[in-house]
Design an enzyme around this catalytic site. Structure first.
Site, PDB file in Angstrom:
ATOM      1  N   ASP A   8      85.036  87.042 -14.395  1.00 39.02           N
ATOM      2  CA  ASP A   8      85.018  87.857 -15.612  1.00 39.02           C
ATOM      3  C   ASP A   8      85.956  87.155 -16.581  1.00 39.02           C
ATOM      4  O   ASP A   8      87.167  87.112 -16.364  1.00 39.02           O
ATOM      5  CB  ASP A   8      85.512  89.269 -15.266  1.00 39.02           C
ATOM      6  N   TYR A  47      97.119  95.161 -10.025  1.00 40.00           N
ATOM      7  CA  TYR A  47      95.721  95.392 -10.349  1.00 40.00           C
ATOM      8  C   TYR A  47      95.276  94.459 -11.476  1.00 40.00           C
ATOM      9  O   TYR A  47      95.867  94.445 -12.542  1.00 40.00           O
ATOM     10  CB  TYR A  47      95.494  96.855 -10.762  1.00 40.00           C
ATOM     11  N   LYS A  92      88.552  94.563 -10.518  1.00 33.81           N
ATOM     12  CA  LYS A  92      87.974  94.495  -9.179  1.00 33.81           C
ATOM     13  C   LYS A  92      87.353  93.134  -8.938  1.00 33.81           C
ATOM     14  O   LYS A  92      87.078  92.384  -9.867  1.00 33.81           O
ATOM     15  CB  LYS A  92      86.937  95.601  -9.031  1.00 33.81           C
TER      16      LYS A  92
HETATM   17  C1  F6R Z   1      86.829  96.674 -15.337  1.00 36.99           C
HETATM   18  C2  F6R Z   1      86.718  98.077 -14.998  1.00 36.99           C
HETATM   19  C3  F6R Z   1      86.964  99.080 -16.046  1.00 36.99           C
HETATM   20  C4  F6R Z   1      88.395  99.073 -16.567  1.00 36.99           C
HETATM   21  C5  F6R Z   1      88.624 100.209 -17.577  1.00 36.99           C
HETATM   22  C6  F6R Z   1      90.003 100.179 -18.190  1.00 36.99           C
HETATM   23  O1  F6R Z   1      86.184  95.859 -14.446  1.00 36.99           O
HETATM   24  O2  F6R Z   1      86.400  98.432 -13.916  1.00 36.99           O
HETATM   25  O3  F6R Z   1      86.616 100.342 -15.561  1.00 36.99           O
HETATM   26  O4  F6R Z   1      89.302  99.175 -15.509  1.00 36.99           O
HETATM   27  O5  F6R Z   1      87.673 100.104 -18.609  1.00 36.99           O
HETATM   28  O6  F6R Z   1      90.198  98.917 -18.721  1.00 36.99           O
HETATM   29  P1  F6R Z   1      91.514  98.531 -19.565  1.00 36.99           P
HETATM   30  O7  F6R Z   1      92.688  98.905 -18.724  1.00 36.99           O
HETATM   31  O8  F6R Z   1      91.328  97.065 -19.755  1.00 36.99           O
HETATM   32  O9  F6R Z   1      91.436  99.314 -20.836  1.00 36.99           O
HETATM   33 MG    MG Z   2      85.874  93.040 -17.292  1.00 33.31          MG
HETATM   34 MG    MG Z   3      83.127  93.020 -13.571  1.00 26.80          MG
END
Ligand code: F6R
Ligand code: MG
Ligand code: MG
Length: 367
Positions: free
Chosen positions: A13, A231, A234
């Site tokens: 990613d 973290y 994923k």
């Molecule tokens: C990314 C994912 C999303 C993010 C969520 C919060 O693979 O699973 O669910 O964890 O959108 O993202 P941030 O913390 O970047 O705003």
């Molecule tokens: Mg992403």
């Molecule tokens: Mg992804």
């Protein structure tokens, strides 16, 4: 080296359009250009670039073997170039997210990107299926791979094709300890299940056919949080499965996805949700950053060339599975932030919740 062909599926990613929704078409374009050049230079035989939600997937064939610094270097440089030329200028979300290391050091394993690679002796006809999922983790394949290679209710060939009668051997990685164990089915089916039920720790890494040690499947096992200690998104996993002619048929390889199961990694990498099989056109996450999705692409490998893809989940037969997955999504979302919608504490320990718990630690008292 030699006549053997290696199939490498390397993904990362490196930023996406509208939050963690989908890879930008320009990112695919830049990656294709880079791999086309490598093909013309003779480094790789063939390639196919695609996306699983916000993950950029580089499927390559070559004769350099597994863990080749040249091939891993090519993948790393491609992800870097996409990041610099597209993700950063367009301010795509989380640009370069999975490139954890500053500089490439010979192998992308442990540096962020996910890898599934197999060096094989190409058969007379070599059908393969590659799977790539978004908003989940490598353990998501445990149930799928067990069903394909060890469950006669899923794979009729285990009963009907004598070439499979001796079963398969599963290599399982303990991702916490960084150790492996080989277990053979059907003899050790229960021992295998005793491990792989714990998807966050025990992950199937590769599978052989017992009769002749033919390599049948490989999967990515990276866990970014264990590398980074925090973290970082994923580890949306990939997997390559060889099919037919004494191996599970393509239809048997797809069959487990007909009855979706719950996987970990939805929203903020912190929730369980159904794994929904989709065609490439639906390979993007929306509702609650999901539901977790998987694409399945079929190829014939011909002298290392990738003939295809066949977009296998695009078929109407999987409409039913999609409806089931959405029903499962609706049901589990009723639980909001309450388990089993949210993952257990051992999985959340790399997320922001740790800070909250730390803050409350001293406020506990005995009544
Ligand atoms: C990314 C994912 C999303 C993010 C969520 C919060 O693979 O699973 O669910 O964890 O959108 O993202 P941030 O913390 O970047 O705003
Ligand atoms: Mg992403
Ligand atoms: Mg992804």
């Amino acid at each position: 080296m030699g006549d053997k062909v290696t199939i490498s599926l390397i993904k990362a990613d490196v930023g996406s359009l509208a939050g963690h929704h989908v890879v930008h078409p320009k990112q695919i374009e830049v990656a294709k250009k880079k791999l086309q050049k490598a093909k013309e230079d003779g480094l790789i035989i063939d390639y196919y670039v695609f996306n699983a939600g916000d993950d950029l997937e580089l499927l390559m064939t070559h004769r350099k073997g597994e863990s080749s610094p040249e091939i891993h270097g090519l993948a790393w440089d491609t992800f870097k170039e996409v990041t610099e030329k597209v993700s950063k200028p367009l301010k795509l979300y989380a640009a370069g997210q999975d490139l954890l290391a500053e500089a490439f050091s010979g192998n992308v394993r442990g540096m962020g990107p996910g890898v599934a690679e197999m060096e094989i002796e190409e058969r007379g006809s070599e059908p393969i299926v590659v799977f790539a999922a978004d908003k989940t983790e490598p353990g998501a394949w445990n149930l799928i791979l067990y069903k394909i290679f060890a469950d006669p209710w899923n794979t009729a060939g285990l009963v009907l094709d004598p070439r499979m009668a001796e079963g398969f051997t599963f290599r399982v990685m303990d991702v916490q300890e960084g150790k492996y164990i080989d277990l053979t089915t059907p003899a050790e089916s229960y021992e295998l299940l005793a491990l792989i039920g714990t998807v966050g720790r025990y992950v199937i890494e590769r599978i052989w056919r017992n009769t002749d040690k033919l390599l049948a499947a490989v999967a990515s096992v990276t866990r970014l949080s264990l590398i980074a200690g925090r973290y970082v998104g994923k580890d949306d996993p990939v997997c390559i499965v060889r099919c037919q002619h004494g191996l599970p048929a393509v239809g048997e390889v797809l069959a487990p996805f007909f009855t979706p199961h719950f996987v970990a990694g939805w929203m903020r990498g912190s929730h369980n949700g159904p794994l929904m099989p989709v065609g490439l056109k639906d390979s993007r996450c929306s509702f609650f950053d999901g539901p977790p999705r998987v694409v399945g692409l079929g190829f014939q490998v011909a002298d290392g060339k990738l003939v295809g893809p066949a977009d296998l989940f695009e078929d109407v037969a999987f409409d039913h599975a999609r409806r089931t997955a959405l029903q499962m999504a609706e049901l589990i979302r009723r639980n909001g932030p309450i388990s089993p919608a949210i993952l257990g504490m051992e999985e959340l320990e790399y997320t922001g919740i740790v800070k909250t718990l730390e803050k409350l630690k001293d406020r506990f008292f005995k009544a």
